[in-house]
Design an enzyme around this catalytic site. Structure first.
Site, short mmCIF file in Angstrom:
data_model
loop_
_atom_site.label_atom_id
_atom_site.label_comp_id
_atom_site.label_asym_id
_atom_site.label_seq_id
_atom_site.Cartn_x
_atom_site.Cartn_y
_atom_site.Cartn_z
N ASP A 8 0.88 -1.18 0.00
CA ASP A 8 0.00 0.00 0.00
C ASP A 8 0.92 1.22 0.00
OD1 ASP A 8 0.95 0.19 2.59
OD2 ASP A 8 -1.03 0.24 3.55
N HIS A 9 0.33 2.40 0.23
CA HIS A 9 1.12 3.64 0.21
C HIS A 9 2.24 3.62 1.26
CE1 HIS A 9 -2.20 3.97 3.01
NE2 HIS A 9 -1.51 4.87 3.69
N CYS A 66 3.19 -3.26 3.97
CA CYS A 66 2.30 -2.16 4.35
C CYS A 66 3.01 -1.40 5.47
CB CYS A 66 0.91 -2.65 4.74
SG CYS A 66 0.83 -3.80 6.13
N GLY A 67 2.30 -0.62 6.26
CA GLY A 67 2.98 0.15 7.30
C GLY A 67 3.66 -0.73 8.32
N THR A 68 2.92 -1.73 8.80
CA THR A 68 3.46 -2.64 9.82
C THR A 68 3.69 -4.05 9.31
OG1 THR A 68 1.21 -3.27 10.42
CG2 THR A 68 2.19 -1.44 11.67
N GLY A 69 3.08 -4.41 8.21
CA GLY A 69 3.10 -5.79 7.70
C GLY A 69 1.96 -6.62 8.28
N MET A 72 -1.42 -6.88 5.94
CA MET A 72 -1.11 -7.70 4.75
C MET A 72 -1.07 -9.18 5.12
SD MET A 72 -0.82 -5.93 2.00
CE MET A 72 -0.13 -4.51 1.10
N HIS A 99 11.20 -23.57 9.01
CA HIS A 99 10.19 -24.27 9.82
C HIS A 99 8.78 -24.15 9.28
CE1 HIS A 99 12.65 -24.55 13.83
NE2 HIS A 99 13.35 -24.90 12.76
N HIS A 134 8.45 -30.50 10.59
CA HIS A 134 7.81 -29.23 10.21
C HIS A 134 6.76 -29.46 9.13
CE1 HIS A 134 10.72 -27.40 12.75
NE2 HIS A 134 11.72 -27.88 12.03
C1 RB5 Z 1 -1.97 2.40 6.74
O1 RB5 Z 1 -2.03 3.56 7.50
C2 RB5 Z 1 -1.70 1.21 7.64
O2 RB5 Z 1 -2.79 0.95 8.45
C3 RB5 Z 1 -1.33 0.00 6.81
O3 RB5 Z 1 -0.26 0.30 5.99
C4 RB5 Z 1 -0.94 -1.26 7.56
O4 RB5 Z 1 0.07 -1.01 8.48
C5 RB5 Z 1 -2.00 -2.10 8.10
O5 RB5 Z 1 -1.78 -3.16 8.69
#
Ligand code: RB5
Length: 146
Positions: A8-9, A66-69, A72, A99, A134
């Site tokens: 994403d962005h 994404c911002g945190t992964g 996604m 694993h 595994h």
């Molecule tokens: C976007 O602000 C953020 O929520 C997204 O990139 C992601 O981290 C979601 O899990």
């Protein structure tokens, strides 16, 4: 190896760096499912595209940023046959392969620096699955066996 990537962005810059690295340094064939700029985007839309492509067998591995992964990985893991792992360092990238036979790695573009991310990508793509116990455990993902 055929690899599919998406972000994403919030993951756009890191996705671009990883894509370049996979193509130019590691010599892989990479399909980019977007996004293609930093306009605000909904991460599930891209996660669905990448996960579907991996689940369908068209691509051997996927990378989602994404911002945190976190988001996604949540979306990608809804697909049967997808084993998406949220990784933060070399150790988790390596173990996700040895694993868990992960076929998608997710990362946080707001969490991880570029240098570390590129090494994680290398490890994720070059590490094999250990099989054995595994494999048995992966076989239990879709049923309790009781
Ligand atoms: C976007 O602000 C953020 O929520 C997204 O990139 C992601 O981290 C979601 O899990």
């Amino acid at each position: 190896m055929k690899i599919v990537v998406g972000s994403d962005h919030a993951g756009f810059d890191l996705k671009e760096e990883c894509k370049r690295f996979m193509e130019r340094e590691l010599g892989h064939e990479v399909k980019d499912m977007g996004v293609f700029d930093k306009s605000s985007a909904d991460y599930p839309q891209v996660a669905h595209k990448v996960a579907r492509a991996v689940a369908g067998g068209e691509f051997e591995r996927g990378l989602l940023v994404c911002g945190t992964g976190i988001g996604m990985s949540m979306v990608a893991n809804r697909y049967k046959g997808v084993r998406a792992s949220l990784c933060h360092n070399i150790y988790t990238a390596r173990l996700s392969r040895e694993h868990n036979d992960a076929n998608i790695m997710t990362m946080g573009g707001r969490v991880i620096g570029t240098g570390l991310a590129l090494e994680m990508v290398r490890v994720f793509l070059e590490t094999g699955f250990e099989g054995g116990r595994h494999q048995r455990r992966i076989g239990q993902f879709d049923s309790t066996g009781i």
